[in-house]
Design an enzyme around this catalytic site. Structure first.
Site, PDB file in Angstrom:
ATOM      1  CB  THR A  40      28.105  20.299 -36.124  1.00 33.80           C
ATOM      2  OG1 THR A  40      28.511  21.622 -36.509  1.00 33.80           O
ATOM      3  CG2 THR A  40      28.507  20.065 -34.671  1.00 33.80           C
ATOM      4  CD  GLU A  72      22.905  21.306 -31.615  1.00 31.17           C
ATOM      5  OE1 GLU A  72      23.649  20.311 -31.805  1.00 31.17           O
ATOM      6  OE2 GLU A  72      22.235  21.830 -32.513  1.00 31.17           O
ATOM      7  CG  ASP A 274      19.585  28.390 -31.963  1.00 29.77           C
ATOM      8  OD1 ASP A 274      19.684  29.221 -32.883  1.00 29.77           O
ATOM      9  OD2 ASP A 274      20.527  27.659 -31.593  1.00 29.77           O
TER      10      ASP A 274
END
Length: 296
Positions: A40, A72, A274
């Protein structure tokens, strides 16, 4: 045994992702005909990689990273008709899902555990049009935790979150929440509303002892407390696993709910560590939605 994808977040776990990637790839090559490794570079990469692997009908998707990277990966798989088996090496600060699944918090041990994986079913939470695998946190305490700088996390680990949470309790600020939980209406002033999928929240594995990653339920905790003394008195019980017995805690297990805050408040949520969507929120559970590979 088909193809497998390994997604690596090189910045997770004090930037040790690259260090362990080769060892994980070698373990995977013993089980799969082909292993594709992708790194990533920005937010959303792990989701895109996992989604494409599902559409290409990969056998499995493995992720190396913290709770955000794992989140994710799950978001990339959750909506697909064909969903590869899922597993991960926890490299973040808290790693709640890894704790619940029995995956070691030590990267060397977690890599060794890849030799002895079995299949389990995993509940997935849905929040508006996205997905989560750990916890949705709303209120002044989550706001404070969200403000923790990366340097603090690197230096203090999970204790950095505790420090910021204590500061929020001291400030004694709260919001008025309106909750609809499986048809039950709850109106409550609170400094923290939590919706968890497992027994581990913020690294505390005893906060919701009866919760399990495959029970088909979401677990709601609302912290009440009319004054600072009540709120401070909750903290030892939170850390000892006895918070649910306190009169200043509302607890429910549920399957579907709507969460709103009173007034013109732009209150952002914390989803798996997050920033998430602002309220109002529609939150539900997808029972045993993914097949996960976990240590035997």
């Amino acid at each position: 045994m088909g193809k497998a994808l390994l997604v690596v977040n090189p910045s997770s776990g004090h930037e040790v992702g690259k260090e362990y990637a080769e060892a994980v790839e070698q373990k995977m090559q013993k089980k799969y005909d082909e292993v594709v490794v992708k790194y990533t570079e920005k937010a959303g990469d792990a989701t895109a990689f996992a989604k494409q692997a599902a559409r290409d009908r990969f056998e499995a998707v493995f992720v190396m990273g913290g709770d955000g990277t794992v989140n994710e990966g799950v978001n990339g798989l959750a909506e697909e008709e064909f969903r590869p088996k899922f597993s991960f090496i926890p490299l973040g600060t808290v790693n709640d899902l890894g704790r619940s699944l029995g995956i070691s918090m030590d990267p060397d041990e977690a890599v060794a555990q890849l030799d002895y994986l079995v299949e389990k079913k995993l509940d997935v939470g849905k929040i508006n049009d996205k997905y989560f695998i750990d916890v949705v946190a709303i209120g002044t305490i989550p706001e404070a935790v969200q403000a923790v700088e990366p340097e603090q996390k690197t230096k203090l680990g999970a204790f950095a979150y505790i420090l910021e949470g204590l500061k929020a309790v001291r400030d004694n600020k709260s919001y008025h929440f309106s909750l609809d939980i499986d048809g039950e209406r709850i109106e409550q002033e609170s400094m923290a509303v939590l919706v968890a999928l497992t027994n581990s929240v913020g690294g505390m594995e005893t906060l919701i002892p009866e919760a399990s990653y495959d029970d088909g339920k979401l677990h709601l905790i609302v912290l009440k407390g009319d004054n600072l003394a009540d709120k401070l008195g909750l903290l030892p019980k939170v850390f000892s696993g006895k918070a649910l017995d306190d009169e200043n805690v509302i607890y429910r297990s549920f399957e579907k709910g709507r969460f709103a805050v009173e007034g013109a408040v732009d209150l952002i949520t914390n989803v798996d560590g997050d920033p998430g969507d602002p309220l109002p929120l529609e939150i539900s559970v997808l029972p045993q939605h993914l097949t996960v590979l976990v240590p035997k």
